[in-house]
Motif scaffolding. Structure first.
Motif: not given
Length: 298
Positions: A182-186, A204, A234
């Motif tokens: 999730a933290e890389h789904r940008a 995101r 990010a």
């Protein structure tokens, strides 16, 4: 007389755009964008001659029509457009044709609309979520089936088969994007294209180089600096550029970021040349999906 005029005009446009000339025994559907043209062609088979006005590889926000092409809007059995402000260069001609009595189908009237993150304007890029494309197909198929001379059962069968393919695509996208932490789904893109994808698959949108949803806008220096700061914060390692737009601005962003950042091209608003990778809507979506997953997966 009207059909004879339509055949002459559409044949002329076909010579300009690379489409086959319309046959006198088939109705004609004129479509503004190449994405919708491909989707429409999948629904009609040989029942209808589909004439797509936007050349492949074009920017739908800025492409314009010749006088001859504009005339076909008034003589088509059905005029299919995206709407929601996408076809900025031809919307006035679409509106004029409808005012003159052309039968029109507007894809944007049949989706669950989403506003841009940075404005109250409605985002027209619904096709990045195949479930929204399915809503359009479900509404477009009956409109095509009502055209005189069309066998409705052929349209119905083709629509059912295409909806099955859209379901498969949706499942693939959910699995592939869901596997990215999730933290890389940008996503960072040259302009806002992926809002519907983000809503559907919990991605995101970190930002876009060009504000709003049109490629005709211009970013300020402050906007770009804010985006560079967000990229750094990010830890983004890949940003994405639309294949129909120059990627110079995105490369400047990548150079300004305090880390190594790759710029990857996606087919987002226009298809690749016919017969090449990304030459259909379904193939374009799958290739973009793989490029996004490769770029975002740590």
């Amino acid at each position: 007389m009207r059909r004879a005029l339509a055949v002459v005009l559409v044949a002329g446009v076909a010579a300009l755009t690379g489409c086959a000339a319309a046959g006198p025994d088939r109705p004609t559907v004129v479509v503004t964008t190449d994405l919708l043209g491909d989707i429409t062609a999948n629904l009609v088979g040989d029942e209808v001659e589909v004439v797509t006005l936007m050349p492949r590889g074009s920017d739908p926000h800025s492409f314009e029509l010749s006088a001859r092409e504009a005339a076909t809007l008034r003589t088509a059995d059905l005029l299919v457009s995206n709407g929601l402000g996408l076809e900025e260069g031809v919307q006035h001609q679409v509106d004029a044709a409808v005012a003159d009595g052309a039968t029109s189908f507007v894809a944007g009237d049949h989706i669950d609309p989403l506003d841009y993150a940075d404005s109250d304007a409605v985002d027209p890029h619904f096709w990045t979520d195949p479930t929204q494309t399915a809503r359009v197909v479900e509404a477009l198929a009956p409109a095509l089936a009502r055209i005189d001379g069309v066998e409705a059962s052929v349209i119905d069968d083709a629509a059912a088969a295409y909806l099955d393919q859209l379901d498969e695509l949706d499942a693939e996208m959910a699995d592939t994007l869901g596997a990215i932490p999730a933290e890389h789904r940008a996503l960072v893109t040259n302009h806002h294209v992926f809002g519907y994808l983000a809503r559907r698959y919990d991605v995101r949108i970190l930002g876009a180089a060009i504000p709003g949803g049109t490629t005709l806008a211009a970013p300020s220096a402050a906007d770009l600096q804010d985006l560079v700061d967000a990229i750094d914060e990010a830890g983004v390692t890949t940003i994405f550029a639309d294949s129909s737009q120059p990627d110079r601005l995105m490369r400047v962003l990548a150079d300004e970021a305090g880390r190594d950042v790759d710029v990857v091209s996606l087919f987002t608003e226009s298809l690749a040349p016919e017969g090449s990778p990304g030459g259909t809507y379904l193939d374009m979506m799958r290739r973009n999906l793989q490029s996004i997953a490769d770029g975002l997966t740590p």
